[in-house]
Design an enzyme around this catalytic site. Structure first.
Site, PDB file in Angstrom:
ATOM      1  N   ASP A  80     -88.455  57.222  65.249  1.00  8.91           N
ATOM      2  CA  ASP A  80     -88.893  56.787  66.581  1.00  8.91           C
ATOM      3  C   ASP A  80     -89.444  57.953  67.395  1.00  8.91           C
ATOM      4  O   ASP A  80     -88.790  58.981  67.545  1.00  8.91           O
ATOM      5  CB  ASP A  80     -87.728  56.135  67.326  1.00  8.91           C
ATOM      6  CG  ASP A  80     -87.257  54.870  66.634  1.00  8.91           C
ATOM      7  OD1 ASP A  80     -87.842  53.814  66.892  1.00  8.91           O
ATOM      8  OD2 ASP A  80     -86.322  54.951  65.812  1.00  8.91           O
ATOM      9  N   ASP A 103     -88.375  62.541  61.528  1.00  6.49           N
ATOM     10  CA  ASP A 103     -87.746  61.617  62.464  1.00  6.49           C
ATOM     11  C   ASP A 103     -88.608  60.359  62.497  1.00  6.49           C
ATOM     12  O   ASP A 103     -89.791  60.390  62.145  1.00  6.49           O
ATOM     13  CB  ASP A 103     -87.670  62.271  63.844  1.00  6.49           C
ATOM     14  CG  ASP A 103     -87.294  61.284  64.927  1.00  6.49           C
ATOM     15  OD1 ASP A 103     -86.254  60.611  64.776  1.00  6.49           O
ATOM     16  OD2 ASP A 103     -88.059  61.162  65.903  1.00  6.49           O
ATOM     17  N   ASP A 118     -88.952  64.658  67.925  1.00 14.76           N
ATOM     18  CA  ASP A 118     -89.340  64.534  69.333  1.00 14.76           C
ATOM     19  C   ASP A 118     -88.177  64.540  70.308  1.00 14.76           C
ATOM     20  O   ASP A 118     -88.400  64.545  71.519  1.00 14.76           O
ATOM     21  CB  ASP A 118     -90.120  63.235  69.541  1.00 14.76           C
ATOM     22  CG  ASP A 118     -89.214  62.010  69.528  1.00 14.76           C
ATOM     23  OD1 ASP A 118     -89.211  61.248  70.513  1.00 14.76           O
ATOM     24  OD2 ASP A 118     -88.480  61.822  68.541  1.00 14.76           O
TER      25      ASP A 118
END
Length: 272
Positions: A10, A8, A212
């Site tokens: 960001d 991922d 996240d």
């Protein structure tokens, strides 16, 4: 040893200021030297990711739009999935009871109905930006995803409205605390990574992944080794309690973990 690593962007690979740290870039290069295939799995648009990738001098597959597109190392489309036109039409034209802003994505870019300069901060290093237009003028058969940005509690109420209107015709997920996404049914980073793995002759057991947010849940839960960021949404940690939690993106925790994994693969890891 993993043969495919999925990241991922960001809140995971990118630092809080939305750029890659030097240690992270160096560690990605080390993975490639070990013949580990890289893929960036993100909600960002492929047009933006191509620009970012071009600054890194790294070969990587791209899973963009939260799984709506997969592109090869050469930039060819390996997989595409759009919103059902009826779903897109409903979402774009209905008067939702929300203060959140609406954002529509297709192969031509990112579109919204008003100037929201604060949203551009996340794209300052790439220069990618929205185009302000009448959203209702966008052809419904060309929409990859739609997202709403706003206060989390407001978005939770909006999700209830969307679920009632769309029923089982779309996939809803939070890609961040302040961003609710409407995606094609069955579309997520995990399903896209399964398509890519199959294309490469690998299984998901051969993959490791880092994330996240709740849009990373399927990906992290399906691979051989999923790692959750220390700054992750609490809902993600609760949804996948069996997965290891590493450090914060601000400390380049992915690089920290991978350096240990490359140098000391048989020793236990501590994020400290």
């Amino acid at each position: 040893m993993a043969r495919l690593a999925a990241f991922d962007m960001d809140g995971t690979l990118l630092m809080p200021e939305h750029h890659l740290g030097r240690e992270t870039i160096a560690t990605l290069a080390r993975l490639r030297e070990r013949d580990i295939t890289l893929t960036f799995a993100t909600g960002r648009h492929v047009l933006e990711m191509r620009h970012i990738l071009g600054t890194l001098s790294l070969d990587a597959y791209l899973i963009t739009g939260n799984g709506t597109r997969i592109h090869s190392l050469e930039g060819d489309v390996l997989h595409r999935q759009d919103l059902d036109p009826q779903v897109a039409d409903t979402v774009m034209h209905h008067a939702w009871d929300t203060r959140a802003s609406m954002h529509v994505f297709n192969d031509n870019g990112w579109f919204t109905g008003q100037e929201i300069p604060a949203l551009l901060q996340a794209h300052v290093y790439s220069g990618f930006r929205y185009q302000v237009i009448d959203i209702k003028s966008i052809p419904a058969h060309q929409v990859t995803k739609i997202c709403f940005c706003g206060d989390h509690d407001d978005l939770i109420r909006l999700r209830i409205q969307l679920n009632e209107a769309l029923e089982e015709r779309a996939h809803l997920c939070f890609s961040a605390v302040d961003c609710l996404e409407v995606l094609p049914l069955g579309c997520n980073k995990g399903s896209a990574l399964a398509v890519l793995s199959n294309h490469l002759g690998l299984s998901l057991a051969d993959c490791m992944a880092f994330g996240d947010a709740m849009n990373d849940r399927e990906m992290l839960g399906s691979v051989g080794r999923g790692l959750i960021m220390g700054n992750a949404m609490p809902q993600l940690i609760a949804a996948l309690p069996h997965l290891s939690v590493i450090g914060h993106c601000g400390n380049q925790a992915v690089s920290h973990f991978l350096t240990h994994w490359l140098d000391n693969p048989h020793l236990p890891y501590s994020p400290e």
